[in-house]
Enzyme design. Structure first.
Site, PDB file in Angstrom:
ATOM      1  N   ASP A 223       0.818  -0.713  -0.294  1.00 54.34           N
ATOM      2  CA  ASP A 223      -0.035  -0.064   0.104  1.00 54.34           C
ATOM      3  C   ASP A 223       0.721   1.184   0.156  1.00 54.34           C
ATOM      4  O   ASP A 223       1.584   1.192   1.467  1.00 54.34           O
ATOM      5  CB  ASP A 223      -1.003   0.256   0.987  1.00 54.34           C
ATOM      6  CG  ASP A 223      -1.969   1.594   1.223  1.00 54.34           C
ATOM      7  OD1 ASP A 223      -1.132   2.165   0.961  1.00 54.34           O
ATOM      8  OD2 ASP A 223      -3.173   1.405   1.811  1.00 54.34           O
ATOM      9  N   HIS A 224       1.133   1.692  -1.339  1.00 56.33           N
ATOM     10  CA  HIS A 224       1.977   3.123  -1.068  1.00 56.33           C
ATOM     11  C   HIS A 224       2.747   4.195  -0.174  1.00 56.33           C
ATOM     12  O   HIS A 224       2.744   4.919   0.108  1.00 56.33           O
ATOM     13  CB  HIS A 224       2.279   3.398  -2.298  1.00 56.33           C
ATOM     14  CG  HIS A 224       1.435   4.911  -3.285  1.00 56.33           C
ATOM     15  ND1 HIS A 224       0.059   3.709  -3.383  1.00 56.33           N
ATOM     16  CD2 HIS A 224       1.530   5.786  -3.213  1.00 56.33           C
ATOM     17  CE1 HIS A 224      -1.047   5.434  -3.785  1.00 56.33           C
ATOM     18  NE2 HIS A 224      -0.203   6.326  -4.087  1.00 56.33           N
TER      19      HIS A 224
ATOM     20  N   HIS B 255      -6.002   2.868   1.821  1.00 60.65           N
ATOM     21  CA  HIS B 255      -5.130   4.266   2.470  1.00 60.65           C
ATOM     22  C   HIS B 255      -5.467   4.964   2.983  1.00 60.65           C
ATOM     23  O   HIS B 255      -4.580   5.107   3.862  1.00 60.65           O
ATOM     24  CB  HIS B 255      -4.783   5.350   1.022  1.00 60.65           C
ATOM     25  CG  HIS B 255      -4.154   4.468  -0.622  1.00 60.65           C
ATOM     26  ND1 HIS B 255      -3.358   3.467  -0.075  1.00 60.65           N
ATOM     27  CD2 HIS B 255      -4.818   4.843  -2.103  1.00 60.65           C
ATOM     28  CE1 HIS B 255      -2.923   3.536  -1.803  1.00 60.65           C
ATOM     29  NE2 HIS B 255      -3.994   4.160  -2.528  1.00 60.65           N
TER      30      HIS B 255
HETATM   31  P1  NDP Z   1      -1.135  -0.949 -17.084  1.00 57.46           P
HETATM   32  O1  NDP Z   1      -2.138  -1.614 -16.933  1.00 57.46           O
HETATM   33  O2  NDP Z   1      -0.154  -0.098 -17.233  1.00 57.46           O
HETATM   34  O3  NDP Z   1       0.019  -2.142 -16.861  1.00 57.46           O
HETATM   35  C1  NDP Z   1      -0.101  -3.790 -17.267  1.00 57.46           C
HETATM   36  C2  NDP Z   1       1.734  -4.167 -17.293  1.00 57.46           C
HETATM   37  O4  NDP Z   1       1.200  -5.547 -17.373  1.00 57.46           O
HETATM   38  C3  NDP Z   1       1.590  -4.273 -18.556  1.00 57.46           C
HETATM   39  O5  NDP Z   1       3.184  -4.251 -18.587  1.00 57.46           O
HETATM   40  C4  NDP Z   1       1.446  -5.434 -19.801  1.00 57.46           C
HETATM   41  O6  NDP Z   1       2.239  -5.599 -20.257  1.00 57.46           O
HETATM   42  C5  NDP Z   1       1.331  -6.696 -18.189  1.00 57.46           C
HETATM   43  N1  NDP Z   1       0.869  -7.644 -18.572  1.00 57.46           N
HETATM   44  C6  NDP Z   1      -0.912  -8.080 -18.579  1.00 57.46           C
HETATM   45  N2  NDP Z   1      -1.082  -8.627 -19.516  1.00 57.46           N
HETATM   46  C7  NDP Z   1      -0.051 -10.130 -18.980  1.00 57.46           C
HETATM   47  C8  NDP Z   1      -0.509 -11.156 -19.026  1.00 57.46           C
HETATM   48  N3  NDP Z   1      -0.759 -11.888 -19.833  1.00 57.46           N
HETATM   49  N4  NDP Z   1       1.623 -11.686 -19.723  1.00 57.46           N
HETATM   50  C9  NDP Z   1       2.884 -10.532 -19.673  1.00 57.46           C
HETATM   51  N5  NDP Z   1       1.960  -9.029 -19.035  1.00 57.46           N
HETATM   52  C10 NDP Z   1       1.549  -9.100 -19.391  1.00 57.46           C
HETATM   53  O7  NDP Z   1      -1.101  -0.831 -15.487  1.00 57.46           O
HETATM   54  P2  NDP Z   1      -0.198  -0.294 -14.031  1.00 57.46           P
HETATM   55  O8  NDP Z   1       1.098  -0.679 -14.662  1.00 57.46           O
HETATM   56  O9  NDP Z   1      -0.973   0.748 -14.257  1.00 57.46           O
HETATM   57  O10 NDP Z   1      -0.234  -0.913 -13.130  1.00 57.46           O
HETATM   58  C11 NDP Z   1       0.054  -2.639 -12.926  1.00 57.46           C
HETATM   59  C12 NDP Z   1      -0.248  -2.867 -11.081  1.00 57.46           C
HETATM   60  O11 NDP Z   1      -0.194  -1.681 -10.063  1.00 57.46           O
HETATM   61  C13 NDP Z   1      -1.542  -2.707 -10.906  1.00 57.46           C
HETATM   62  O12 NDP Z   1      -2.236  -3.836 -10.228  1.00 57.46           O
HETATM   63  C14 NDP Z   1      -3.088  -1.697 -10.923  1.00 57.46           C
HETATM   64  O13 NDP Z   1      -3.859  -1.531 -10.040  1.00 57.46           O
HETATM   65  C15 NDP Z   1      -1.750  -1.022  -9.476  1.00 57.46           C
HETATM   66  N6  NDP Z   1      -0.767  -0.013  -8.851  1.00 57.46           N
HETATM   67  C16 NDP Z   1      -0.975   0.449 -10.257  1.00 57.46           C
HETATM   68  C17 NDP Z   1      -0.683   1.728 -10.235  1.00 57.46           C
HETATM   69  C18 NDP Z   1      -0.168   3.297 -10.784  1.00 57.46           C
HETATM   70  O14 NDP Z   1      -0.385   4.570 -10.828  1.00 57.46           O
HETATM   71  N7  NDP Z   1      -0.378   2.977 -12.254  1.00 57.46           N
HETATM   72  C19 NDP Z   1      -1.289   3.115  -8.123  1.00 57.46           C
HETATM   73  C20 NDP Z   1      -1.261   2.018  -7.718  1.00 57.46           C
HETATM   74  C21 NDP Z   1      -1.295   0.041  -8.194  1.00 57.46           C
HETATM   75  P3  NDP Z   1       1.761  -5.958 -22.166  1.00 57.46           P
HETATM   76  O15 NDP Z   1       1.287  -4.379 -22.022  1.00 57.46           O
HETATM   77  O16 NDP Z   1       3.215  -5.793 -22.389  1.00 57.46           O
HETATM   78  O17 NDP Z   1       0.714  -6.583 -22.625  1.00 57.46           O
HETATM   79  C1  BG6 Z   2      -3.800   4.431  -5.818  1.00 59.67           C
HETATM   80  C2  BG6 Z   2      -5.640   5.066  -6.481  1.00 59.67           C
HETATM   81  O1  BG6 Z   2      -3.891   4.280  -5.325  1.00 59.67           O
HETATM   82  O2  BG6 Z   2      -3.075   6.402  -5.060  1.00 59.67           O
HETATM   83  C3  BG6 Z   2      -5.409   6.545  -7.522  1.00 59.67           C
HETATM   84  O3  BG6 Z   2      -5.663   3.950  -7.574  1.00 59.67           O
HETATM   85  C4  BG6 Z   2      -4.718   7.746  -7.080  1.00 59.67           C
HETATM   86  O4  BG6 Z   2      -6.801   6.626  -7.790  1.00 59.67           O
HETATM   87  C5  BG6 Z   2      -3.746   7.195  -6.204  1.00 59.67           C
HETATM   88  O5  BG6 Z   2      -5.151   8.843  -7.778  1.00 59.67           O
HETATM   89  C6  BG6 Z   2      -3.365   8.630  -4.600  1.00 59.67           C
HETATM   90  O6  BG6 Z   2      -1.739   8.335  -4.972  1.00 59.67           O
HETATM   91  P1  BG6 Z   2      -1.269   9.226  -3.969  1.00 59.67           P
HETATM   92  O7  BG6 Z   2       0.189   9.163  -3.982  1.00 59.67           O
HETATM   93  O8  BG6 Z   2      -0.909  10.270  -4.979  1.00 59.67           O
HETATM   94  O9  BG6 Z   2      -2.035   9.908  -3.077  1.00 59.67           O
END
Ligand code: NDP
Ligand code: BG6
Length: 513
Positions: free
Chosen positions: A199-200, A262
């Site tokens: 949980d960041h 959070h």
């Molecule tokens: P994205 O959709 O940007 O990225 C998903 C990644 O998973 C891509 O690199 C994709 O690869 C890969 N992927 C999906 N399916 C497969 C598969 N079958 N095989 C291999 N690779 C796969 O998501 P996020 O980076 O935004 O989020 C990732 C996780 O982090 C999620 O659980 C999200 O809830 C969590 N998270 C994200 C936050 C954020 O700020 N982004 C904040 C808090 C939590 P490719 O595209 O190359 O297929």
């Molecule tokens: C993520 C949520 O966990 O936290 C986002 O999925 C939200 O919706 C984010 O924007 C908020 O994080 P921060 O660090 O910017 O307060």
């Protein structure tokens, strides 16, 4: 299967931090948003602070086809975009040399065989000694299957002094039952001590400072209770909408996205009892006790003491922004909430009858995350002609972001021949005392995983208790569709009902401008 509160290997004391032990960080989802915006900059910041050993490497894995060189170019380009500090060219080169990439479908068992070979080569080249940190930066629906396949490929076995750990992103489950199922699934493969549910918010310095503030200072603890505190407000206000994450948000909504994780962390750290030590499970035990003490909400409490909202179109910084229902990936008739306000009670001796008001929302006028502790008013009229209700109560605010610090408001005498009172605000700003260091919030968390310190991570019981609190709300809300969505304009402080919620108790939300 591991015991829920199994003891952990000792982690180095936080005050004496050395470089992490030799290891490889495997990022599943390396082509994604989290990897580029947070994880790679965090790895760079750790390297720049000398917290990484020389025997270190990063292996990226996702479906996108890329060569090692393409991946390195992309990551370094992203680092230039997202790193907030100044980049040291030598450190950048060092990190670049440690990056490698493997494309592959994580649904395919063969991918894990190839990964094992790639990791053996990394061990050979960089001396990472078979210790691996698998970071699941992939869609949550894949968490359990990836861990199962890692287990099938024997990549989770800790042999010959090596360690294998798995970092699981949020959301952890979609509701209580799915979170329980996920816990069961992953614990069939790995021990609780190998699981790092992230949980960041717990990686934020100012969130950790809640513990330092409360338990390293003798003066606050005696008044940190129902005798002196009138109520607590926890606010997480965001100025952004759902941006590119409409499809994810449609499945989540603000309650699942922010409150269940959070905001409950902020609540637990603010309300918990002093731990007898800072051993990971001791601190986590105290956090979970607070969430267990949250008074369960009956359906009529949900109707009376929770408010949901969804943003409409509006003008933000002179620019028109769309309504939630107009965002990419969002249904034009969506009933998903982008705002939540609620009142909770913590039923224990310290907090009985002290309300905790929580509110969070997107497209609000100011970005602010804070815990405001409002003390009780002075009890009687000491100053002639100053009615007691005109005395402002003392307010202690823990500013989590963006204006990191702590402030205390109190009454003082306005200079002059008459006894006139005015409110004074004493403010400590982090940056004035401790300077600023570039950070994403993920540095401490990654470092802790590498050193085996799980204090700042979620244990299975913590996650489940959090879901238990919100389940009655989810149940009532899904049974009764919201009547008037959208119900607040972008760039406003949420629906009118949120003000009514707190005003019904003769209180008001802290004015955040
Ligand atoms: P994205 O959709 O940007 O990225 C998903 C990644 O998973 C891509 O690199 C994709 O690869 C890969 N992927 C999906 N399916 C497969 C598969 N079958 N095989 C291999 N690779 C796969 O998501 P996020 O980076 O935004 O989020 C990732 C996780 O982090 C999620 O659980 C999200 O809830 C969590 N998270 C994200 C936050 C954020 O700020 N982004 C904040 C808090 C939590 P490719 O595209 O190359 O297929
Ligand atoms: C993520 C949520 O966990 O936290 C986002 O999925 C939200 O919706 C984010 O924007 C908020 O994080 P921060 O660090 O910017 O307060």
């Amino acid at each position: 299967m591991a015991d829920q509160v199994q003891s952990q290997p000792p982690a180095p004391a936080r005050a004496e931090r050395q470089p992490a032990p030799p290891c490889a960080l495997v990022i599943f989802g390396a082509s994604g948003d989290l990897a580029k915006r947070k994880l790679i900059p965090a790895v760079y910041n750790l390297a720049a602070g000398n917290f990484l050993p020389d025997e270190f490497a990063v292996v990226g894995a996702s479906r996108s086809e890329m060569s090692d060189d393409d991946f390195r170019q992309k990551m370094i380009q992203d680092l230039h975009t997202f790193e907030t500090g100044t980049l040291d060219p030598q450190r950048v080169e060092w990190l670049k040399s440690r990056l490698s990439y493997m494309s592959g479908d994580l649904d395919e068992p063969r991918t894990y065989e190839r990964l094992r070979e790639a990791l053996a080569a990394v061990d050979e080249k960089w001396g990472t000694r078979g210790s691996y940190l698998f970071y699941l930066a992939v869609p949550p629906s894949q968490f359990a299957a990836i861990i199962r396949r890692l287990g099938d490929a024997r990549l989770t076995c800790e042999e010959g002094g090596s360690w294998r750990r798995v970092v699981i992103e949020k959301p952890f489950g979609h509701d209580l039952e799915s979170a329980r199922q996920l816990n069961r699934d992953i614990r069939e493969v790995i021990e609780e001590t190998q699981i790092y549910r992230i949980d960041h918010y717990l990686g934020k310095e100012t969130v950790q400072n809640i513990l330092a503030f409360r338990f390293a200072n003798g003066i606050f603890e005696p008044i940190w209770n129902r005798r002196y505190i009138d109520h607590v407000q926890i606010t997480v206000a965001e100025t952004v909408g759902v941006e590119s994450r409409g499809a994810y948000y449609e499945e989540a909504g603000a309650l699942r996205d922010m409150v269940q994780n959070h905001m409950f962390q902020l609540l637990a750290l603010t309300a918990m009892e002093p731990p007898i030590s800072f051993a990971p499970d001791v601190v986590r035990d105290e956090r979970v006790k607070i969430l267990r003490a949250v008074r369960p909400l009956a359906p009529e409490d949900v109707l009376r003491e929770t408010v949901r909202g969804q943003y409409d179109a509006g003008v933000v910084k002179g620019k028109q922004v769309p309504a939630y229902r107009g965002e990419k990936g969002v249904s034009p008739t969506s009933t998903v909430e982008t705002f939540v306000a609620l009142k909770l009670y913590v039923d224990n001796w310290r907090w009985a009858d002290v309300p905790f008001y929580l509110r969070t929302g997107k497209q609000l006028p100011r970005r602010v995350t804070e815990v405001a502790i409002q003390f009780k008013r002075a009890p009687f009229i000491l100053f002639r002609e100053t009615p007691v209700e005109q005395l402002e109560p003392n307010l202690l605010v823990l500013h989590i972001q963006p204006d990191e610090g702590i402030s205390l408001s109190f009454e003082g005498k306005v200079p002059g021949p008459v006894m006139k009172l005015g409110q004074v605000r004493m403010h400590f700003q982090y940056s004035d005392y401790f300077g600023t260091t570039p950070e994403t919030g993920y540095e401490t968390l990654l470092y802790d995983c590498m050193t085996g310190d799980s204090t700042l991570f979620q244990r299975s019981d913590l996650v489940e208790v959090g879901w238990g609190i919100v389940m009655p709300i989810l149940d009532v809300w899904s049974a009764l569709a919201p009547r008037a969505f959208p119900n607040y304009a972008a760039n406003s402080w949420g629906p009118r009902a949120a003000d009514d919620l707190i005003q019904a108790d003769g209180r008001r939300w802290k004015d955040n401008g």
